[in-house]
Design an enzyme around this catalytic site. Structure first.
Site, short mmCIF file in Angstrom:
data_model
loop_
_atom_site.label_atom_id
_atom_site.label_comp_id
_atom_site.label_asym_id
_atom_site.label_seq_id
_atom_site.Cartn_x
_atom_site.Cartn_y
_atom_site.Cartn_z
N HIS A 28 -1.64 1.76 7.55
CA HIS A 28 -2.30 1.48 6.42
C HIS A 28 -2.02 2.73 5.26
O HIS A 28 -1.94 4.03 6.17
CB HIS A 28 -3.38 1.21 6.38
N CYS A 35 0.60 -1.15 -0.16
CA CYS A 35 -0.13 -0.32 -0.10
C CYS A 35 1.03 1.43 0.14
O CYS A 35 0.23 1.78 -0.65
CB CYS A 35 -1.24 -0.35 1.50
#
Length: 760
Positions: A685, A110
């Site tokens: 994230h 990510c």
């Protein structure tokens, strides 16, 4: 595949001529993008990347087969492995808004997806690739570059993402290329999006560097010359070695001023930069949660939330707690409790930085006259552990193991009362909130032998049941837990020669000297007619029989605690403005010991003062918020909310270069993308907010998921890397009315033009 054509070339002809000839013979339109492959003797194909070399340099031979490949309308190449393509059968006819395309997470990638989405939404860079201007500037011979492979891999992603034919794409080839040239990104560990972005910008710059042979440039100090002259010289020297679309788009210029603290020598240099890493204003306060344990046994432990100096000492923690409890700081001792034992007992002068947020800190009230290990004090503080006997694997079942439980205590005991008998009753009093005293009926039960044995408090050293113990397995005495009447203590056994006789009273527990782990005996006590003395730090264990513990020890009450009013207070961190971070970036600082400056006048390294100023800003300004803080004792992420403007970020007050007052747009920026980081240091994230260059609509990119958002959703505590575009550049890139250049509209269903084609 079309019918093969035959053509003749000289050894001195360029591969570019081969490409033009093939395009003419196969009637390939100018809008279509092609690349060449050569079939070798083994039957496999190799790319002909550099079209500027000659036929001889490319080692082409008479009769050799050259294959020309034309890019698909969705930005992919026909030769690409199907597993690497994101196009499914149901997406074959998909037509969406160019640029609104997700990136598949390959496993902790990510961070890479976030950086790519931000860079993909820099308009002038994306147009540079979509219009194939990069093809003429690929640098295959740069020793600092990556043979054009990073640039081609990135171009492939841009072409596919902006073709309008994909909901999401799989960046597997790009990930492989990055891992090949930067080993730190090999595998599938989580990384930092800003670190990947830094590598990618440098890689693209070197792969697209227009300077084919870098000349040596000597860096010169200002030496008293005007800033304008020195800055222009520094920028020209930088461009003599570095000239690419990355420099055109992202590079600016710093003014760096160093001052020697001894001789006062001033050194001024101008240095290029690709992004600003700005610090966040760090609070000098720290919030710590502790438990306060009063000397009053009726009071439950209290949980407190204290605000203390971040670089303070243990004494500051006690002072902060004193304001809540009214107890003098001199009557407090601080300990780290872990696994039912004292992991560490702190001294008042120790630094708070050694305490981590996850540590369980207990602060105990002690006598004002008490201290550990100080013979001059009238009271002594004893660390107390709680242990329970558990049946050990023994053939006669007469020996027991011991397990720690509950919360340990720090108990003040008057030195003149330091006997086992007195200590038993002091501890019984301290435990009275959750330990029930035996009733008169309890005192009379048990067999006659038990009553005889329990006339006195059992002495440590008589509970071992033998002359030695196995340090690996904690052992205790016989099941009665007391000394046998026929066994006399050894000379060095702690305990008096005669214990005071009492009425036949049932003793709830026995006492034992232990080490700091609470696992083995220690002979730290010596008792004479004046009481008990100790030669080193004493630790005492309260040992319970299982039946006695079950009957008289209230576990629920023992674990109970109350919350002080301060715990319910929500300590909100005040947001900071982005301009404050930039001001902090340009503040004078003193160099650290690990990074001194060599003063040419003093002829030695000095801890000089350093100041950075902004001299020239780029078309697209990348601002990296330094949220991750690393010190000797701790690592933390700063979740401070940074308020940043979507439009009209004005840098005129920060740029020290003489300004053009007639063009204020040269110093004003609009936000175009944000890389977000959610979570902490060990896990997290990354996502992206980005503004589409064609529609002007903001979208949220979360790996392969893309959704529209409004501008008021962009600002958050997760903002990590900000992309700003200068307003004059935005106006320049806007399509002029009356021009025939087609615009990429999400509503139109026409096939992509040459601007949306790509090269590998």
């Amino acid at each position: 595949m079309d019918t093969p054509h035959t053509a003749q070339f000289s050894h001195t002809d360029s591969i570019d001529l081969v490409v033009r000839t093939a395009r003419e013979q196969f009637l390939v339109s100018p809008q279509e993008e092609t690349r060449l492959w050569v079939k070798n003797a083994e039957g496999s194909f190799e790319r002909l990347c550099n079209t500027r070399v000659t036929v001889l340099d490319a080692a082409l031979k008479t009769g050799q087969v050259v294959v020309m490949e034309t890019r698909n309308k969705d930005g992919t190449w026909p030769s690409a492995p199907r597993a690497m393509s994101s196009t499914s059968e149901e997406d074959a006819d998909f037509q969406g808004q160019p640029g609104i395309c997700g990136l598949t997470n390959l496993g902790n990638t990510c961070f890479m997806n976030s950086a790519l989405q931000c860079l993909s939404n820099v308009p002038q860079l994306t147009e540079y690739f979509l219009k194939n201007r990069y093809l003429e500037e690929l640098n295959f011979c740069n020793p600092l570059g990556m043979k054009g492979e990073i640039a081609e891999a990135y171009a492939d992603l841009v072409k596919q993402a902006w073709s309008g034919h994909h909901r999401s794409i799989v960046p597997h080839v790009f990930k492989t290329k990055v891992g090949h040239f930067a080993s730190q990104f090999l595998g599938y560990q989580q990384h930092d999006s800003q670190e990947l972005l830094s590598f990618l910008l440098d890689g693209l710059h070197e792969d697209l560097n227009r300077v084919k042979k870098k000349e040596y440039v000597e860096l010169c100090d200002a030496a008293g010359r005007p800033d304008q002259e020195v800055a222009q010289e520094a920028w020209q020297n930088h461009k003599r070695r570095n000239d690419s679309v990355i420099v055109d788009t992202f590079h600016g210029l710093f003014k760096s001023t160093l001052v020697c603290p001894d001789c006062g020598n001033v050194s001024v240099t101008f240095d290029p930069f690709c992004y600003l890493s700005v610090p966040l204003p760090v609070s000098h306060k720290r919030v710590m949660e502790v438990f306060f344990v009063s000397m009053d046994p009726r009071r439950k432990p209290e949980q407190h939330r204290l605000v203390v100096p971040k670089k303070g000492k243990i004494s500051d923690l006690c002072v902060a707690l004193a304001k809540h409890t009214g107890i003098s700081p001199e009557r407090m001792m601080v300990a780290d409790v872990f696994s039912h034992r004292f992991y560490k007992i702190y001294q008042l002068e120790e630094s708070l930085s050694s305490i981590l947020d996850r540590d369980d800190i207990f602060i105990y009230e002690v006598s004002g006259r008490a201290a550990i290990g100080e013979n001059s004090r009238e009271d002594v503080v004893l660390p107390i552990y709680l242990r329970e006997r558990t049946p050990a694997r023994d053939y006669n079942n007469s020996y027991y193991g011991l397990m720690l439980f509950g919360h340990p205590l720090l108990v003040s005991v008057p030195r003149d009362r330091l006997s086992w008998d007195a200590l038993y009753h002091i501890l019984l009093y301290r435990l009275s909130r959750y330990v029930t005293r035996p009733s008169s009926d309890d005192e009379d039960d048990g067999d006659e032998k038990d009553l005889e044995d329990k006339d006195a408090i059992p002495k440590p050293g008589q509970m071992a049941g033998g002359s030695s113990q196995d340090p690996g397995q904690e052992q205790a005495g016989p099941s009665s837990g007391v000394a046998s009447g026929s066994r006399a203590p050894v000379d060095n056994s702690p305990g008096p020669s005669h214990w005071p006789q009492r009425a036949r009273r049932k003793h709830l527990f026995t006492l034992q000297t232990v080490n700091s782990n609470g696992t083995s005996d220690r002979s730290t006590f010596n008792e004479d007619t004046h009481g008990v003395s100790f030669s080193s730090q004493p630790y005492i264990a309260i040992d319970w029989e299982p039946e006695m513990k079950k009957r008289y020890y209230d576990e629920v009450e023992a674990e109970g605690y109350v919350k002080h009013d301060c715990v319910s207070y929500v300590l909100k961190k005040a947001p900071v403005r982005l301009q404050e971070c930039i001001e902090l970036f340009t503040t004078v600082e003193t160099l650290e010991k690990e990074n001194p400056w060599y003063c040419p006048t003093c002829k030695q390294h000095q801890l000089a003062t350093k100041k950075l100023d902004l001299w020239m800003l780029p078309e697209t300004l990348i601002i990296h918020l330094k949220r991750f803080s690393y010190t000797k004792f701790s690592r933390e992420k700063l979740d401070t909310l940074v308020e940043f403007p979507i439009r009209d970020l004005d840098f005129s007050e920060f740029v020290i270069k003489p300004q053009n007052e007639s063009a204020p747009e040269l110093y004003k920026y609009d936000l175009i993308a944000v890389s977000n980081h959610y979570g902490g240091l060990r896990d997290g994230h990354y996502t992206t907010f980005a503004c589409n260059k064609d529609s002007g609509q903001w979208h949220y990119f979360d790996d392969n998921s893309v959704s529209p958002v409004t501008e008021n959703q962009i600002e958050s505590k997760a903002a990590y890397v900000l992309f700003y575009q200068r307003q004059d550049v935005a106006r320049r890139l806007q399509p002029q009315p009356g021009l025939s250049e087609p615009s990429a509209s999400p509503a139109c269903g026409t096939p992509p033009s040459s601007e949306s084609m790509d090269v590998n």
